[in-house]
Design a protein around this motif. Structure first.
Motif, mmCIF file in Angstrom:
data_model
loop_
_atom_site.group_PDB
_atom_site.id
_atom_site.type_symbol
_atom_site.label_atom_id
_atom_site.label_comp_id
_atom_site.label_asym_id
_atom_site.label_seq_id
_atom_site.Cartn_x
_atom_site.Cartn_y
_atom_site.Cartn_z
ATOM 1 N N ALA A 135 0.422 -1.284 0.500
ATOM 2 C CA ALA A 135 0.164 0.598 -0.153
ATOM 3 C C ALA A 135 0.441 1.394 -0.147
ATOM 4 O O ALA A 135 2.053 1.200 0.159
ATOM 5 C CB ALA A 135 -0.638 -0.059 1.146
ATOM 6 N N GLU A 136 0.449 2.263 -0.878
ATOM 7 C CA GLU A 136 0.930 3.636 -1.339
ATOM 8 C C GLU A 136 1.135 4.395 0.352
ATOM 9 O O GLU A 136 2.321 4.641 0.961
ATOM 10 C CB GLU A 136 0.172 4.785 -1.099
ATOM 11 C CG GLU A 136 0.594 5.843 -1.781
ATOM 12 C CD GLU A 136 -0.585 6.735 -1.891
ATOM 13 O OE1 GLU A 136 -0.218 7.874 -3.134
ATOM 14 O OE2 GLU A 136 -1.917 6.656 -2.021
ATOM 15 N N GLN A 156 3.166 -1.933 -6.926
ATOM 16 C CA GLN A 156 2.768 -0.855 -6.423
ATOM 17 C C GLN A 156 2.932 -0.732 -5.220
ATOM 18 O O GLN A 156 3.966 -1.677 -4.757
ATOM 19 C CB GLN A 156 0.481 -0.898 -6.443
ATOM 20 C CG GLN A 156 0.421 -2.535 -5.752
ATOM 21 C CD GLN A 156 -1.184 -2.698 -4.773
ATOM 22 O OE1 GLN A 156 -1.847 -1.560 -5.347
ATOM 23 N NE2 GLN A 156 -1.176 -3.643 -4.431
ATOM 24 N N PRO A 157 3.294 0.465 -5.058
ATOM 25 C CA PRO A 157 2.436 1.626 -5.104
ATOM 26 C C PRO A 157 2.903 2.685 -6.726
ATOM 27 O O PRO A 157 3.737 2.312 -6.770
ATOM 28 C CB PRO A 157 2.465 2.779 -4.396
ATOM 29 C CG PRO A 157 3.595 2.251 -2.975
ATOM 30 C CD PRO A 157 3.918 1.028 -3.637
ATOM 31 N N THR A 158 2.564 3.044 -7.218
ATOM 32 C CA THR A 158 2.786 3.825 -8.513
ATOM 33 C C THR A 158 3.069 5.270 -8.555
ATOM 34 O O THR A 158 3.130 5.214 -9.227
ATOM 35 C CB THR A 158 1.262 3.478 -9.412
ATOM 36 O OG1 THR A 158 0.259 4.291 -9.506
ATOM 37 C CG2 THR A 158 1.318 2.159 -9.798
ATOM 38 N N THR A 159 3.169 5.454 -7.317
ATOM 39 C CA THR A 159 3.018 6.364 -6.565
ATOM 40 C C THR A 159 4.506 7.895 -6.399
ATOM 41 O O THR A 159 4.933 8.546 -6.198
ATOM 42 C CB THR A 159 2.124 7.256 -5.938
ATOM 43 O OG1 THR A 159 2.395 7.202 -4.778
ATOM 44 C CG2 THR A 159 0.608 7.632 -6.751
ATOM 45 N N SER A 214 -5.341 3.105 -0.669
ATOM 46 C CA SER A 214 -3.682 2.946 -1.343
ATOM 47 C C SER A 214 -3.599 1.539 -1.831
ATOM 48 O O SER A 214 -2.050 1.533 -2.005
ATOM 49 C CB SER A 214 -3.317 3.238 0.483
ATOM 50 O OG SER A 214 -4.184 1.418 0.980
ATOM 51 N N HIS A 216 -3.434 -0.017 -5.544
ATOM 52 C CA HIS A 216 -3.352 0.539 -6.801
ATOM 53 C C HIS A 216 -3.518 0.196 -7.662
ATOM 54 O O HIS A 216 -4.505 0.695 -9.136
ATOM 55 C CB HIS A 216 -2.152 2.232 -7.317
ATOM 56 C CG HIS A 216 -1.896 3.166 -6.081
ATOM 57 N ND1 HIS A 216 -0.213 3.630 -5.904
ATOM 58 C CD2 HIS A 216 -2.653 3.364 -5.169
ATOM 59 C CE1 HIS A 216 -0.975 4.441 -5.496
ATOM 60 N NE2 HIS A 216 -2.469 4.444 -4.484
#
Length: 366
Positions: A135-136, A156-159, A214, A216
């Motif tokens: 999770a982010e 993930q996360p992709t951010t 969260s 993704h």
């Protein structure tokens, strides 16, 4: 029976007895090609007689600054990681990448099934991390980044913009499965997905849940399907979406039961994993629903069991994800470049997927 030599032999004591350097003794274990076969055999014979098994790997690690291992941070506990076929394929890919590098794998489970314990990340003796699908907002991800070691995020996360990434475009990848249902004429469709949040959320979810997700991968798959349904003129606000936090057979069955018994009008179920689709197939078989005549079903992953069953699904390269992530990390480790100091933009590797038409989609009967 010969009496065992209980004195603590060391590399230095063996070197002194043989009249050679410590480096020569070390080479007998670590670089045998640098010694003649006769000299190496003599060194090993003396070492065995003294009960010496070789240089201490911990000391060698401290001297070299390398642990000779990479850590794979998993969002699941270890038992699930070896039961879930996509995870098994991924880990096999990482192992393949490490096969010729004399690098071992350290598996570090975040443990979605159990209460969170003290992070294992901080104490892991590794040269870098592959973060697999967390999770982010996961504190173990923050612990990884705080170590400052080479790191690759997979899935993930992709951010996290300043860390190399390996994955697929999940929102785009699921579109062919949704399109197959639209083209078959389905207007009453439900969606089954696995978890969207680090904390357990089971049952029906809405747009607000998607917006704050969260995790993704599942968010993007659900959104990708809703994109297609919206383009086809379906009221996406009326499309029921059910999630389960744990992705196993009993919960997939329960999710299918909740969805189909609450919405008996559904003629198709789009699933964001093959395991969820298998739950729908099991429920349908138990309740006299023929697939695809009475109910169309699609999955996502393309695991062997799904393909053998003829499930309409999306095949993603789980093993190749592992190979790509492991290779990218080893390249960082070999240059001793951490994610903080890599020049230029971090590498983003987006792998392709393949739609498998299967035999589980047909026009609705009503």
């Amino acid at each position: 029976m010969p009496r065992r030599n209980t004195s603590k032999a060391t590399l230095a004591s063996i070197a002194a007895e043989l009249g050679v350097s410590r480096t020569t003794v070390s080479n007998a274990y670590n670089h045998p090609e640098q010694l003649s076969p006769k000299l190496r055999a003599k060194i090993l014979a003396v070492a065995r007689a003294k009960g010496y098994s070789g240089p201490d790997p911990t000391a060698r690690s401290l001297r070299s600054g390398h642990a000779g291992a990479i850590g794979v941070v998993l969002t699941e506990d270890l038992t699930y990681a070896f039961d879930d076929q996509p995870s098994v394929d991924f880990l096999a890919g990482v192992a393949e990448a490490c096969a010729d590098s004399e690098t071992s794998l350290t598996l570090i489970p975040v443990g979605a099934h159990a209460p969170r314990r003290t992070s294992l990340v901080a104490g892991a003796s590794v040269d870098g991390f592959v973060v697999y699908s967390v999770a982010e907002d996961d504190p173990d991800l923050r612990a990884v980044l705080a170590r400052g070691l080479p790191t690759v995020i997979c899935g993930q996360p992709t951010t996290i913009e300043d860390v190399p990434f390996v994955g697929i475009d999940d929102r785009r990848a699921i579109r062919p499965a949704a399109q197959a249902l639209v083209e078959a004429g389905h207007r009453h469709v439900g969606i089954l997905a696995i978890r969207l949040h680090r904390d357990p959320v089971d049952g029906f979810i809405d747009q607000a849940d998607l917006d704050r997700a969260s995790l993704h991968i599942q968010r993007d798959r659900v959104l990708g399907a809703l994109d297609v349904f919206a383009e086809a003129g379906l009221d996406t606000a009326a499309i029921p979406v059910v999630t389960r936090h744990i992705n196993d057979a009993p919960r997939a069955y329960q999710a299918a039961q909740q969805l189909l018994e609450t919405h008996p009008e559904l003629t198709a179920v789009l699933c964001t994993t093959d395991s969820m689709a298998h739950g729908v197939l099991a429920y349908a078989a138990d309740h006299g629903l023929r697939v695809p005549e009475d109910l169309s079903v699609t999955g996502f992953d393309g695991v062997a069991a799904a393909l053998e069953r003829g499930l309409t699904t999306v095949i993603q390269p789980n093993r190749m994800k592992g190979v790509a992530a492991g290779t990218a990390l080893l390249e960082q480790v070999s240059t001793e470049a951490s994610w903080e100091h890599t020049a230029g933009e971090p590498q983003r590797t987006i792998l392709s997927t393949e739609f498998y038409p299967g035999r589980t989609v047909a026009p609705p009967r009503h």
